[in-house]
Design a protein around this motif. Structure first.
Motif, PDB file in Angstrom:
ATOM      1  N   ALA A  98       0.854  -1.187   0.000  1.00  0.00           N
ATOM      2  CA  ALA A  98       0.000   0.000   0.000  1.00  0.00           C
ATOM      3  C   ALA A  98       0.891   1.239   0.000  1.00  0.00           C
ATOM      4  O   ALA A  98       1.961   1.245   0.608  1.00  0.00           O
ATOM      5  CB  ALA A  98      -0.910  -0.010   1.224  1.00  0.00           C
ATOM      6  N   THR A  99       0.460   2.261  -0.689  1.00  0.00           N
ATOM      7  CA  THR A  99       1.241   3.490  -0.774  1.00  0.00           C
ATOM      8  C   THR A  99       0.873   4.422   0.365  1.00  0.00           C
ATOM      9  O   THR A  99      -0.304   4.645   0.638  1.00  0.00           O
ATOM     10  CB  THR A  99       0.970   4.206  -2.113  1.00  0.00           C
ATOM     11  N   ASP A 100       1.891   4.974   1.018  1.00  0.00           N
ATOM     12  CA  ASP A 100       1.699   6.006   2.028  1.00  0.00           C
ATOM     13  C   ASP A 100       2.554   7.187   1.583  1.00  0.00           C
ATOM     14  O   ASP A 100       3.770   7.122   1.622  1.00  0.00           O
ATOM     15  CB  ASP A 100       2.122   5.509   3.402  1.00  0.00           C
ATOM     16  N   PHE A 101       1.915   8.248   1.121  1.00  0.00           N
ATOM     17  CA  PHE A 101       2.650   9.409   0.631  1.00  0.00           C
ATOM     18  C   PHE A 101       3.122  10.304   1.772  1.00  0.00           C
ATOM     19  O   PHE A 101       3.826  11.278   1.534  1.00  0.00           O
ATOM     20  CB  PHE A 101       1.789  10.208  -0.359  1.00  0.00           C
ATOM     21  N   GLY A 102       2.738   9.984   3.001  1.00  0.00           N
ATOM     22  CA  GLY A 102       3.148  10.795   4.134  1.00  0.00           C
ATOM     23  C   GLY A 102       2.448  12.140   4.124  1.00  0.00           C
ATOM     24  O   GLY A 102       1.409  12.321   3.504  1.00  0.00           O
ATOM     25  N   SER A 103       3.053  13.105   4.787  1.00  0.00           N
ATOM     26  CA  SER A 103       2.490  14.451   4.865  1.00  0.00           C
ATOM     27  C   SER A 103       2.809  15.202   3.572  1.00  0.00           C
ATOM     28  O   SER A 103       3.962  15.277   3.167  1.00  0.00           O
ATOM     29  CB  SER A 103       3.088  15.185   6.066  1.00  0.00           C
ATOM     30  N   VAL A 104       1.778  15.733   2.931  1.00  0.00           N
ATOM     31  CA  VAL A 104       1.942  16.478   1.683  1.00  0.00           C
ATOM     32  C   VAL A 104       1.448  17.903   1.929  1.00  0.00           C
ATOM     33  O   VAL A 104       0.248  18.141   1.990  1.00  0.00           O
ATOM     34  CB  VAL A 104       1.158  15.807   0.522  1.00  0.00           C
ATOM     35  N   PRO A 105       2.373  18.857   2.077  1.00  0.00           N
ATOM     36  CA  PRO A 105       1.983  20.229   2.391  1.00  0.00           C
ATOM     37  C   PRO A 105       1.120  20.857   1.292  1.00  0.00           C
ATOM     38  O   PRO A 105       1.235  20.483   0.117  1.00  0.00           O
ATOM     39  CB  PRO A 105       3.318  20.965   2.514  1.00  0.00           C
ATOM     40  N   PRO A 106       0.267  21.816   1.647  1.00  0.00           N
ATOM     41  CA  PRO A 106      -0.544  22.515   0.647  1.00  0.00           C
ATOM     42  C   PRO A 106       0.324  23.102  -0.464  1.00  0.00           C
ATOM     43  O   PRO A 106       1.416  23.618  -0.220  1.00  0.00           O
ATOM     44  CB  PRO A 106      -1.228  23.618   1.462  1.00  0.00           C
ATOM     45  N   GLY A 107      -0.175  22.977  -1.691  1.00  0.00           N
ATOM     46  CA  GLY A 107       0.529  23.512  -2.854  1.00  0.00           C
ATOM     47  C   GLY A 107       1.615  22.605  -3.402  1.00  0.00           C
ATOM     48  O   GLY A 107       2.397  23.021  -4.250  1.00  0.00           O
ATOM     49  N   THR A 108       1.647  21.360  -2.944  1.00  0.00           N
ATOM     50  CA  THR A 108       2.681  20.441  -3.430  1.00  0.00           C
ATOM     51  C   THR A 108       2.081  19.126  -3.924  1.00  0.00           C
ATOM     52  O   THR A 108       0.974  18.749  -3.557  1.00  0.00           O
ATOM     53  CB  THR A 108       3.729  20.121  -2.338  1.00  0.00           C
ATOM     54  N   THR A 109       2.868  18.463  -4.757  1.00  0.00           N
ATOM     55  CA  THR A 109       2.542  17.136  -5.271  1.00  0.00           C
ATOM     56  C   THR A 109       3.736  16.240  -4.991  1.00  0.00           C
ATOM     57  O   THR A 109       4.885  16.651  -5.177  1.00  0.00           O
ATOM     58  CB  THR A 109       2.258  17.185  -6.783  1.00  0.00           C
ATOM     59  N   THR A 110       3.470  15.031  -4.561  1.00  0.00           N
ATOM     60  CA  THR A 110       4.550  14.091  -4.270  1.00  0.00           C
ATOM     61  C   THR A 110       5.251  13.655  -5.547  1.00  0.00           C
ATOM     62  O   THR A 110       4.728  13.840  -6.655  1.00  0.00           O
ATOM     63  CB  THR A 110       4.010  12.818  -3.581  1.00  0.00           C
ATOM     64  N   ALA A 111       6.406  13.050  -5.386  1.00  0.00           N
ATOM     65  CA  ALA A 111       7.039  12.365  -6.505  1.00  0.00           C
ATOM     66  C   ALA A 111       6.118  11.212  -6.905  1.00  0.00           C
ATOM     67  O   ALA A 111       5.420  10.637  -6.064  1.00  0.00           O
ATOM     68  CB  ALA A 111       8.410  11.830  -6.090  1.00  0.00           C
ATOM     69  N   SER A 112       6.098  10.873  -8.177  1.00  0.00           N
ATOM     70  CA  SER A 112       5.224   9.789  -8.624  1.00  0.00           C
ATOM     71  C   SER A 112       5.876   8.439  -8.346  1.00  0.00           C
ATOM     72  O   SER A 112       7.087   8.329  -8.203  1.00  0.00           O
ATOM     73  CB  SER A 112       4.910   9.926 -10.111  1.00  0.00           C
ATOM     74  N   ARG A 113       5.039   7.424  -8.264  1.00  0.00           N
ATOM     75  CA  ARG A 113       5.498   6.045  -8.084  1.00  0.00           C
ATOM     76  C   ARG A 113       4.942   5.232  -9.240  1.00  0.00           C
ATOM     77  O   ARG A 113       3.745   5.314  -9.548  1.00  0.00           O
ATOM     78  CB  ARG A 113       4.982   5.497  -6.754  1.00  0.00           C
ATOM     79  N   GLN A 114       5.818   4.471  -9.897  1.00  0.00           N
ATOM     80  CA  GLN A 114       5.391   3.637 -11.022  1.00  0.00           C
ATOM     81  C   GLN A 114       5.201   2.199 -10.555  1.00  0.00           C
ATOM     82  O   GLN A 114       6.032   1.650  -9.825  1.00  0.00           O
ATOM     83  CB  GLN A 114       6.426   3.678 -12.141  1.00  0.00           C
ATOM     84  N   LEU A 115       4.097   1.625 -11.009  1.00  0.00           N
ATOM     85  CA  LEU A 115       3.753   0.239 -10.713  1.00  0.00           C
ATOM     86  C   LEU A 115       3.323  -0.436 -12.010  1.00  0.00           C
ATOM     87  O   LEU A 115       3.102   0.237 -13.016  1.00  0.00           O
ATOM     88  CB  LEU A 115       2.602   0.172  -9.699  1.00  0.00           C
ATOM     89  N   ARG A 116       3.184  -1.747 -11.960  1.00  0.00           N
ATOM     90  CA  ARG A 116       2.661  -2.484 -13.107  1.00  0.00           C
ATOM     91  C   ARG A 116       1.487  -3.331 -12.643  1.00  0.00           C
ATOM     92  O   ARG A 116       1.570  -4.013 -11.636  1.00  0.00           O
ATOM     93  CB  ARG A 116       3.728  -3.417 -13.694  1.00  0.00           C
TER      94      ARG A 116
END
Length: 116
Positions: free
Chosen positions: A16-34
């Motif tokens: 399962a993906t947990d992106f953690g805390s993502v501050p307002p105005g930001t986007t996390t790095a992407s994660r690639q899966l298949r």
């Protein structure tokens, strides 16, 4: 048998993906899966969608073979079958809109369906 697995690019099962805390105005790095057909039969009618489950204004961003997913069912392969051993590239990230004042745990889900 028809069987699908969501895998990391190295072929191991995707946790399962947990992106953690993502501050307002930001986007996390992407994660690639298949999304891999690990069965021995073609998978017809593959459809995917994303559900936003949280009450705070974040957004789970997902694409399948370059097609952005929404709450509406999407067929990333059109009418094609997903043959045994073939896969669909899934890219996921999380964004929190700028100006967001309400923060806290938020959730999104990738829903996968196919014809039996």
């Amino acid at each position: 048998m028809k069987q699908l697995e969501l895998q990391q690019l190295d072929g191991t099962l995707a946790p399962a993906t947990d992106f953690g805390s993502v501050p307002p105005g930001t986007t996390t790095a992407s994660r690639q899966l298949r999304l891999v057909n690990t069965g021995d039969e073609p998978v017809p009618g593959l459809r995917l969608r994303v559900l936003q489950d949280g009450a705070v204004p974040g957004e789970y961003l997902v694409s399948a073979n370059g097609v952005a997913l929404t709450a509406q069912w999407t067929s990333p392969l059109g009418d094609e079958l997903l043959a045994p051993g073939d896969s669909v590239l899934i890219v996921e990230a999380w964004t929190t809109p700028a100006g967001t004042t309400q923060t806290g745990a938020d959730h999104g889900r990738l829903i996968i369906s196919y014809q039996r």
